[in-house]
Design an enzyme around this catalytic site. Structure first.
Site, PDB file in Angstrom:
ATOM      1  N   GLY A  45       0.774  -1.234   0.000  1.00 34.84           N
ATOM      2  CA  GLY A  45       0.000   0.000   0.000  1.00 34.84           C
ATOM      3  C   GLY A  45       0.806   1.284   0.000  1.00 34.84           C
ATOM      4  O   GLY A  45       0.356   2.315  -0.480  1.00 34.84           O
ATOM      5  N   ASP A 101       0.592   3.315   4.337  1.00 39.13           N
ATOM      6  CA  ASP A 101      -0.420   4.104   3.645  1.00 39.13           C
ATOM      7  C   ASP A 101      -1.491   4.611   4.597  1.00 39.13           C
ATOM      8  O   ASP A 101      -1.855   5.776   4.575  1.00 39.13           O
ATOM      9  CB  ASP A 101      -1.048   3.303   2.478  1.00 39.13           C
ATOM     10  CG  ASP A 101      -1.572   1.932   2.908  1.00 39.13           C
ATOM     11  OD1 ASP A 101      -1.441   1.564   4.091  1.00 39.13           O
ATOM     12  OD2 ASP A 101      -2.115   1.215   2.050  1.00 39.13           O
ATOM     13  N   ASP A 104      -5.590   2.193  10.290  1.00 32.67           N
ATOM     14  CA  ASP A 104      -7.017   1.943  10.493  1.00 32.67           C
ATOM     15  C   ASP A 104      -7.177   1.423  11.923  1.00 32.67           C
ATOM     16  O   ASP A 104      -7.128   2.206  12.875  1.00 32.67           O
ATOM     17  CB  ASP A 104      -7.496   0.961   9.420  1.00 32.67           C
ATOM     18  CG  ASP A 104      -8.992   0.710   9.454  1.00 32.67           C
ATOM     19  OD1 ASP A 104      -9.697   1.444  10.164  1.00 32.67           O
ATOM     20  OD2 ASP A 104      -9.464  -0.217   8.772  1.00 32.67           O
ATOM     21  N   SER A 105      -7.312   0.121  12.106  1.00 31.77           N
ATOM     22  CA  SER A 105      -7.423  -0.417  13.470  1.00 31.77           C
ATOM     23  C   SER A 105      -6.053  -0.515  14.145  1.00 31.77           C
ATOM     24  O   SER A 105      -5.970  -0.696  15.352  1.00 31.77           O
ATOM     25  CB  SER A 105      -8.062  -1.806  13.424  1.00 31.77           C
ATOM     26  OG  SER A 105      -7.157  -2.739  12.875  1.00 31.77           O
ATOM     27  N   GLY A 106      -4.986  -0.432  13.350  1.00 28.05           N
ATOM     28  CA  GLY A 106      -3.641  -0.445  13.910  1.00 28.05           C
ATOM     29  C   GLY A 106      -3.015  -1.819  14.051  1.00 28.05           C
ATOM     30  O   GLY A 106      -1.871  -1.926  14.487  1.00 28.05           O
ATOM     31  N   THR A 108      -1.874  -3.962  11.835  1.00 25.29           N
ATOM     32  CA  THR A 108      -0.676  -4.150  11.008  1.00 25.29           C
ATOM     33  C   THR A 108       0.515  -3.413  11.615  1.00 25.29           C
ATOM     34  O   THR A 108       1.589  -3.989  11.816  1.00 25.29           O
ATOM     35  CB  THR A 108      -0.926  -3.594   9.585  1.00 25.29           C
ATOM     36  OG1 THR A 108      -2.155  -4.124   9.099  1.00 25.29           O
ATOM     37  CG2 THR A 108       0.211  -3.948   8.648  1.00 25.29           C
ATOM     38  N   ASP A 160      -5.567  -0.007  -2.132  1.00 33.89           N
ATOM     39  CA  ASP A 160      -6.271  -0.915  -3.037  1.00 33.89           C
ATOM     40  C   ASP A 160      -7.587  -1.404  -2.476  1.00 33.89           C
ATOM     41  O   ASP A 160      -7.837  -1.354  -1.265  1.00 33.89           O
ATOM     42  CB  ASP A 160      -5.396  -2.145  -3.299  1.00 33.89           C
ATOM     43  CG  ASP A 160      -5.375  -3.095  -2.088  1.00 33.89           C
ATOM     44  OD1 ASP A 160      -4.951  -2.642  -1.009  1.00 33.89           O
ATOM     45  OD2 ASP A 160      -5.804  -4.245  -2.219  1.00 33.89           O
ATOM     46  N   ARG A 166      -4.623   0.809  -7.119  1.00 37.72           N
ATOM     47  CA  ARG A 166      -3.415   1.423  -6.558  1.00 37.72           C
ATOM     48  C   ARG A 166      -2.874   2.512  -7.479  1.00 37.72           C
ATOM     49  O   ARG A 166      -2.224   3.450  -7.041  1.00 37.72           O
ATOM     50  CB  ARG A 166      -2.318   0.359  -6.359  1.00 37.72           C
ATOM     51  CG  ARG A 166      -2.639  -0.682  -5.306  1.00 37.72           C
ATOM     52  CD  ARG A 166      -1.364  -1.413  -4.903  1.00 37.72           C
ATOM     53  NE  ARG A 166      -1.634  -2.698  -4.258  1.00 37.72           N
ATOM     54  CZ  ARG A 166      -1.948  -2.854  -2.982  1.00 37.72           C
ATOM     55  NH1 ARG A 166      -2.044  -1.807  -2.191  1.00 37.72           N
ATOM     56  NH2 ARG A 166      -2.169  -4.056  -2.485  1.00 37.72           N
TER      57      ARG A 166
HETATM   58  P1  IMP Z   1      -5.161  -1.888  10.190  1.00 39.08           P
HETATM   59  O1  IMP Z   1      -4.229  -3.033  10.475  1.00 39.08           O
HETATM   60  O2  IMP Z   1      -6.571  -2.151  10.576  1.00 39.08           O
HETATM   61  O3  IMP Z   1      -4.652  -0.559  10.706  1.00 39.08           O
HETATM   62  O4  IMP Z   1      -5.237  -1.802   8.618  1.00 39.08           O
HETATM   63  C1  IMP Z   1      -4.218  -1.256   7.911  1.00 39.08           C
HETATM   64  C2  IMP Z   1      -4.236  -1.810   6.508  1.00 39.08           C
HETATM   65  O5  IMP Z   1      -5.571  -2.102   6.069  1.00 39.08           O
HETATM   66  C3  IMP Z   1      -3.683  -0.785   5.577  1.00 39.08           C
HETATM   67  O6  IMP Z   1      -2.289  -0.921   5.428  1.00 39.08           O
HETATM   68  C4  IMP Z   1      -4.455  -1.069   4.320  1.00 39.08           C
HETATM   69  O7  IMP Z   1      -3.768  -2.045   3.560  1.00 39.08           O
HETATM   70  C5  IMP Z   1      -5.765  -1.640   4.760  1.00 39.08           C
HETATM   71  N1  IMP Z   1      -6.823  -0.616   4.786  1.00 39.08           N
HETATM   72  C6  IMP Z   1      -7.464  -0.104   5.860  1.00 39.08           C
HETATM   73  N2  IMP Z   1      -8.367   0.821   5.495  1.00 39.08           N
HETATM   74  C7  IMP Z   1      -8.287   0.900   4.147  1.00 39.08           C
HETATM   75  C8  IMP Z   1      -8.982   1.697   3.163  1.00 39.08           C
HETATM   76  O8  IMP Z   1      -9.855   2.539   3.442  1.00 39.08           O
HETATM   77  N3  IMP Z   1      -8.630   1.477   1.874  1.00 39.08           N
HETATM   78  C9  IMP Z   1      -7.675   0.577   1.494  1.00 39.08           C
HETATM   79  N4  IMP Z   1      -7.010  -0.173   2.380  1.00 39.08           N
HETATM   80  C10 IMP Z   1      -7.317  -0.029   3.700  1.00 39.08           C
HETATM   81 MG    MG Z   2      -1.643  -2.063   3.414  1.00 34.81          MG
END
Ligand code: IMP
Ligand code: MG
Length: 180
Positions: A45, A101, A104-106, A108, A160, A166
């Site tokens: 991303g 990129d 979101d929930s954190g 990753t 994506d 992308r």
């Molecule tokens: P997290 O682990 O929930 O913070 O998610 C992070 C990952 O989810 C990012 O690196 C993105 O790959 C994917 N992601 C979360 N929200 C979006 C979005 O709105 N569009 C595209 N990818 C997203």
């Molecule tokens: Mg990602």
């Protein structure tokens, strides 16, 4: 591709302007310690953001590559994080900046941060282009944030849906019926 985008959330000019501001902040932060800086992008991303950001940095740096994969559906978050390929550079005693990129929930970023902290870097900071404020965890505060956005699903500029979009140059909101 264009017909799949409901609206543009952040146009390309605004993204680039903000990327330049982020680079200035990063330059100030590492001005006296940029020697040996290793930037670790979260693939895939961050690739477009990374390419623009690092070309605005006026000091020497290296890119350390690693691949994590998460088990989950195309537009959902959550699930286990698995290390697919470990870091290509030794970060012990180095300053490290993670670039992603979107926060979101954190899940990753938390996994990556913990993985890298175990390698004993001199410092570890986080830079994200986007943050979904509604869901971002309190214990993971990035040092550099491009834009805070609402909880909408966005694509483009590296982001994506199911591997697509992308290459869309702006950040746009995907038409909800496409991922409902
Ligand atoms: P997290 O682990 O929930 O913070 O998610 C992070 C990952 O989810 C990012 O690196 C993105 O790959 C994917 N992601 C979360 N929200 C979006 C979005 O709105 N569009 C595209 N990818 C997203
Ligand atoms: Mg990602």
């Amino acid at each position: 591709m264009e017909s799949d985008i409901a609206r543009i959330l952040i146009p390309r000019d605004r993204i680039l302007e903000r990327v330049r501001e982020l680079a200035r902040g990063i330059d100030e932060t590492y001005r006296d310690s940029s020697e040996g800086l290793i930037i670790v992008p979260i693939l895939a991303g961050s690739i477009i953001f990374l390419a623009d950001l690092i070309r605005c940095l006026p000091f020497k740096m290296r890119i350390g590559l690693m691949t994590l994969s998460r088990y989950r559906g195309a537009a959902t978050t959550g699930g286990e994080t698995r290390l697919v390929q470990d870091l290509s550079l030794d970060i012990k005693g180095r300053h490290v900046l993670i670039v992603d990129d979107i926060l979101d929930s954190g899940g990753t970023l938390t996994a990556v941060r913990d993985h890298l902290m175990a390698r004993e870097p001199a410092s570890l900071r986080i830079c994200v282009l986007l943050r979904k404020t509604a869901r971002a965890p309190k214990d993971l505060v990035p040092d550099f944030v491009g834009f805070d956005i609402d909880d909408v699903f966005v694509v483009g500029y590296g982001l994506d849906y199911d591997g697509h979009y992308r290459n869309w140059p702006d950040i746009g909101v995907l038409r909800p019926e496409l991922y409902a």
